[in-house]
Design a protein around this motif. Structure first.
Motif, PDB file in Angstrom:
ATOM      1  N   ASN A  87       0.673  -1.269   0.068  1.00  0.00           N
ATOM      2  CA  ASN A  87      -0.063  -0.007  -0.079  1.00  0.00           C
ATOM      3  C   ASN A  87       0.819   1.367   0.014  1.00  0.00           C
ATOM      4  O   ASN A  87       1.515   1.673   1.028  1.00  0.00           O
ATOM      5  N   PRO A  88       0.837   1.938  -1.082  1.00  0.00           N
ATOM      6  CA  PRO A  88       1.959   3.194  -1.223  1.00  0.00           C
ATOM      7  C   PRO A  88       1.367   4.065  -0.119  1.00  0.00           C
ATOM      8  O   PRO A  88       2.392   4.855   0.344  1.00  0.00           O
ATOM      9  N   ALA A  89       0.228   4.148   0.410  1.00  0.00           N
ATOM     10  CA  ALA A  89      -0.161   5.320   1.206  1.00  0.00           C
ATOM     11  C   ALA A  89       0.369   4.954   2.624  1.00  0.00           C
ATOM     12  O   ALA A  89       0.405   5.440   3.314  1.00  0.00           O
ATOM     13  N   ASP A  90       0.471   3.562   2.943  1.00  0.00           N
ATOM     14  CA  ASP A  90       0.730   3.021   4.381  1.00  0.00           C
ATOM     15  C   ASP A  90       2.111   2.253   4.267  1.00  0.00           C
ATOM     16  O   ASP A  90       1.793   0.817   3.706  1.00  0.00           O
TER      17      ASP A  90
END
Lengths: 287, 790
Positions: B377-380
């Motif tokens: 997950n690029p966001a996390d």
């Protein structure tokens, strides 16, 4: 590998790959047009509101301010010639420079004119002013041809490079030479004259107008009246040669029109800078 | 040792002998020590050939010239080598160093061994007053015929024979020249004509209208050549696979599956001269009984492994990599060593980043020890999925040629092998087991990556099991508008274009790069196909059966919603373009045709391509000048050449293809993809010209590095030197001579100004904004193409 640097380059490159094709005139939403308008507007406003004593003139403090701005602009605008040729690394864009060059150059009409205080005479000061206007006028011509001619040049090219146009001509010439063998002496001479003539012959005027009254190919085509098989063949080839010459000459004409104004614009700029030097020195000498 | 060196021609070293006069021969790889007793260093063709002939004579090598082997019989200890002409040579062992060029095809008609026939033309200027017939309709034949007819003063009568009616195999430019020569009567072209019999001073022809004899003093046969594989296989030697590019199976001592026959050099998969000389040395030492000799690459491998922890020997490390990594299991020791030489070994601390999302990279990694974590997950970044020891990662970049899809960190101390694209592709080509394993993993990962976080291997397992790889040639239709089929496709490599029939004509809707999927609309709502999808370039797609895909969506409602919203977005785009068609059909046609034109000109496989808006281009060539001045004084683009449609011009300049054709056959592997995605040629280039021939867009030139020019200031003030841009050929040549610079012609191509601050000089130096560099997925859209800015 320097990972963060490479990632920032990736973002930069992605931005570049996503950018629209926008001409120098529309660069960044007419950024330099607005700056130039602002400069002109501010100069005009200052001229109107500031009470210059004894009268508006290059020698008042406001006149000196405008003169300094104008001189600075002229010297900076001249640097476009260096910028164009100096291909050093860095985030500069020649398109942005051209855009600024055009709009700031135009704003000089306002800044320069206000600097004169509308005092015109037969002296070196007015000479500098007139030279400046001439440089700007040639520049305006340049902008116009840059806007109009590229599409025409592209249409005329029909995907051929100039080298290919010359090659096509050479190929036709070889065919003409062998096709002309059976012709009678006078007709053969016409063909030979056409082959011998350089496609570039005709001088500057012909180059700029695209009219070649001395064209030997056109003359040979006119003189090829007979109906024998050889004559028909040569006539067809001469027509092809004329068409090919036409394309080449049109390419040269457009190229010349795109470049010829620079032969005025640049020397006039040199003369302007010389006149400006005289203008500035004389002003300070007679302070 | 009793030996004989059998040579087909009347001179040694035929490959180099055939190089053009004065060609500079390179001696890469420079870090490899030369073992052979014969010297070899970079230099002119003549110097090298002269030295070799001299030293071969000095070492009293028993050379047998003009001996062509036709057949080999027998077994180790008692081979019988049959030569053309009936002579037989007996040998205990054979070393084949015959390269991959093969023999020219011989004429198949009576009189084929006539002395009139030659298979090569070295100097067309040496024949006068002859009736010469060239047989063969390829480029070689046409070029020979044109060369012989070039100078009328030679008074040759040149005829070229073509079995068929047109010259389909030759370059269009050559065909045009030949047709012109035919019109002018310089060359006689005989179509649908074959040689029937070669007689004394006469050639009998089979024409469409019967037989005919023509006068003939010389025949030049250029009918292609036979690769040596058949000859090699006839000796019982097995190849690693039926692929045309594969090599014979070899032991560590270069012994083939036929005991007693060794293969070295290009035929063994080593096209560089130095490798071949070392291998020859090693094989002869082995045959002479020296069994302890370490291969010449031992110190190179030792240096490669030196950075790894644990101070293990080369043998131990080879055992670790070969034993632990699944995809390397099938390799022989020789193949493993070579793979290691081409690859990089890395050791990572836990937590260390191996590569990041959106980094360019087409290499594949294999984990020899330890395990890694993938940030799904690029966001996390805290959400990760593990990849275990022995497995691989990075294969998506390798297959699709696109940027990394996720950031990968070491989860524990990791020892990993990074296989550059060429080495990885070679591995897949030579080891079918490795290819199967990589494919299965790649499909699974592609699905995981596409459907995003929250999906696990077990979720996609049924999809992976039902997935099927489909190869598509350029233009092949995958999905047909109006059809009822219900499969979903993922673009694995290459790219697709989506078209819809509106009114009479197909209208270009969108461009799908590798990694996208299509066909899901019909599956989800059971409708007919709404558009046609076809391959823009040679591509590979993964076919997922519709039912499996539906079952997968049913099990994952979040994905179902996502798919539905994407579907709505696609519908909206299609509807928008269709809606435009009614009111501004001219604009839509223009958009559609421009997009098709760009795809036809290689933009579909590009990653970053230079385009020129000819409504703005004033033809100042400042782009070319800037290019030359940014790179050693040679321009890597030709602005004027190339195709144009609707004032959009594609100049001759590198497209930085996803799967670069130029990389396909580079002997020193000098062509690489750099950190910014650029395809560049490094300093190990040997100037062989393969990349230039392989590039379909003609963007690579061969030229010597020009001498340095006087500075811009010196030129502006004093007129010194040739000024900005590429110096004229004459100036470069004479100045190089004055300064005694090397004249080796090397391959030169665009590197996207990768190491230059500010980016591509061609774009920066365009005064009007005509030059732009774009990527297809950003540019092949309606907004960019139809609403073009002035």
């Amino acid at each position: 590998m320097n990972a963060p640097a490479s990632r920032s380059r990736f973002r930069e490159a992605e931005k570049r790959r996503d950018s629209d094709h926008v001409s120098f005139l529309r660069h960044k939403g007419f950024r330099w047009l607005w700056i130039a308008l602002l400069l002109s507007g501010a100069s005009a406003l200052g001229y109107a509101l500031i009470d210059q004593q004894p009268r508006p003139n290059g020698g008042t403090w406001y006149g000196y301010t405008l003169g300094t701005i104008g001189l600075g602009l002229i010297l900076w605008l001249t640097m476009l010639g260096v910028r164009k040729r100096r291909i050093n690394p860095g985030a500069w864009s020649l398109k942005a420079w051209t855009s600024a060059h055009v709009y700031l150059g135009l704003s000089l009409v306002v800044v320069g004119t206000l600097h004169t205080g509308f005092q015109i005479g037969w002296n070196v000061h007015t000479l500098a002013y007139v030279l400046m206007l001439l440089v700007i006028a040639t520049g305006i011509y340049g902008v116009v041809v840059y806007a109009v001619l590229p599409a025409r040049m592209s249409d005329n090219r029909r995907e051929m490079t100039r080298a290919q146009m010359l090659d096509a001509l050479t190929a036709l010439d070889r065919q003409l030479e062998s096709a002309a063998q059976p012709l009678a002496r006078d007709e053969a001479d016409l063909v030979l004259a056409a082959l011998k003539q350089s496609p570039f012959a005709g001088g500057l005027l012909a180059r700029l107008t695209g009219r070649y009254p001395g064209c030997a190919t056109a003359r040979a085509r006119k003189g090829m009246a007979g109906d024998s098989e050889a004559e028909q063949r040569v006539r067809a080839l001469l027509e092809k040669r004329l068409a090919q010459l036409g394309q080449l000459r049109e390419a040269l004409r457009i190229r010349a029109a795109l470049e010829v104004w620079l032969f005025l614009h640049v020397p006039l700029t040199m003369a302007l800078i010389a006149a400006l030097t005289a203008h500035v020195i004389s002003v300070f000498y007679y302070w | 040792m009793s030996h004989v060196l059998i040579e087909k021609t009347d001179h040694l070293s035929d490959t180099i002998f055939k190089y053009q006069k004065g060609k500079h021969v390179m001696a890469t790889p420079s870090n490899l020590v030369l073992r052979s007793d014969i010297d070899f260093e970079a230099g002119k063709r003549e110097t090298i050939l002269g030295r070799w002939d001299e030293q071969i004579a000095g070492h009293k090598v028993n050379v047998k010239l003009n001996a062509e082997v036709v057949k080999v019989e027998g077994a180790k200890g008692a081979f019988r080598i049959h030569l053309r002409g009936g002579e037989v040579v007996e040998a205990a062992n054979i070393v084949l160093a015959i390269g991959t060029q093969g023999n020219p095809n011989r004429l198949r008609c009576p009189g084929a061994d006539s002395p009139l026939i030659q298979y090569q033309l070295d100097d067309p200027g040496e024949y006068f007053d002859e009736h010469i017939t060239v047989i063969g309709s390829g480029d070689a034949g046409i070029e020979n015929a044109l060369g012989l007819a070039a100078d009328p003063a030679q008074r040759n009568v040149v005829t070229i024979l073509n079995r068929s009616a047109d010259f389909a195999r030759a370059k269009a430019a050559n065909v045009a020249l030949l047709e012109e020569a035919e019109r002018e009567g310089r060359v006689i072209v005989r179509r649908e004509t074959e040689p029937a019999e070669v007689r004394d001073g006469e050639l009998l022809l089979n024409t469409r209208d019967g037989q005919e004899a023509i006068r003939c003093d010389r025949i030049i046969a250029r009918t292609g050549s036979q690769p040596p594989r058949g000859f090699v296989e006839a000796m019982g030697i097995e190849f690693s696979s039926p692929e045309p590019g594969s090599f014979p199976k070899l032991s560590p001592e270069f012994e083939t599956t036929t005991p007693g026959i060794h293969v070295i050099g290009a035929l063994a998969g080593y096209p560089l001269i130095k490798h071949c000389m070392n291998q020859g040395y090693d094989v002869i030492e082995f045959l002479a009984g020296n069994r302890d000799l370490k291969p010449a690459d031992e110190p190179l491998l030792a240096a490669k492994f030196a950075a790894l922890p644990g101070k293990r020997s080369v043998e131990e490390w080879l055992a670790v990599f070969g034993g632990n990594v699944g995809v390397l299991a099938d390799l022989s020791v020789l193949q493993l060593r070579e793979l290691m030489l081409d690859s990089t070994c890395h050791a990572y601390e836990p937590g260390q980043v191996i590569f990041r999302r959106n980094d360019p990279g087409s290499s594949m990694f294999a984990i020899a020890e330890g395990s890694v974590a993938v940030e799904v997950n690029p966001a996390d970044p805290s959400i990760t999925v593990g990849i275990e020891q022995g497995s691989i990662f990075g294969e998506v970049g390798l297959i699709s040629g696109r940027r990394r899809g996720a950031t990968i960190r070491a989860a524990e101390p990791v020892v990993a092998l990074e296989l550059p694209r060429m080495a990885a592709l070679k591995l897949l080509a030579t080891s079918p087991g490795a290819a199967r394993a990589v494919n299965a993993i790649a499909i699974e990962r592609q699905l995981l990556q596409m459907f995003g976080p929250g999906i696990t291997k077990s979720d996609v397992a049924p999809l992976v099991a039902s997935a099927e790889l489909v190869q598509a040639r350029a233009g092949q239709v995958i999905v047909t508008e109006g059809a009822e089929d219900k499969d979903v496709y993922i673009v694995r490599s290459g790219s697709m274009i989506v078209e819809k029939q509106i009114g009479e004509r197909p209208v270009f809707l969108s461009y799908l790069p590798a990694g996208s999927y299509f066909g899901e609309m019909a599956v989800i709502d059971g409708s007919q196909r709404v558009a046609t999808v076809k391959a823009a370039i040679k591509s590979e797609v993964i076919r997922l059966p519709g039912e499996a895909f539906l079952a997968f969506l049913a099990a994952n409602p979040v994905l179902r919603d996502k798919a539905l919203s994407e579907m709505t977005a696609r519908r909206a785009t299609n509807a928008f373009i269709e809606g435009q068609k009614g009111s501004f059909s001219g604009v839509v046609d223009m958009y559609s045709q421009t997009a098709q034109f760009l795809v036809d000109n290689g933009i579909g496989e590009a990653t970053d391509v230079l385009l020129i808006d000819e409504k703005l281009c004033i033809g100042c060539d400042n782009c070319e000048k800037a290019c030359a001045d940014s790179h050693d004084g040679l321009s890597r683009l030709d602005r004027e050449a190339g195709r144009t449609y609707a004032h959009l011009h594609v100049p001759t300049s590198c497209r930085h293809c996803e799967h670069p054709h130029c990389m396909a056959d580079c002997p020193p592997n000098a062509i690489k993809r750099g950190p910014d995605g650029e395809v560049f040629i490094d300093e190990t280039c040997i100037g062989c010209g393969n990349c230039q021939r392989n590039c379909p867009y003609g963007v690579i030139r061969m030229d010597a590095k020009p001498p340095k020019k006087p500075s811009l200031l010196q030129w502006m003030l004093f007129g010194k030197g040739p000024g900005p841009g590429e110096a004229p050929y004459g100036w470069r040549k004479s100045e190089a001579k004055k300064q005694a610079l090397p004249e080796a012609k090397l391959a030169v191509k665009c590197d996207m100004c990768a190491r230059i601050d500010g980016g591509p000089a061609c774009v920066r130096a365009c005064p009007t904004g005509a030059a732009i560099r774009v990527s297809p997925e950003k540019f092949l859209t309606y907004t960019k193409l139809a609403e073009d800015a002035e």
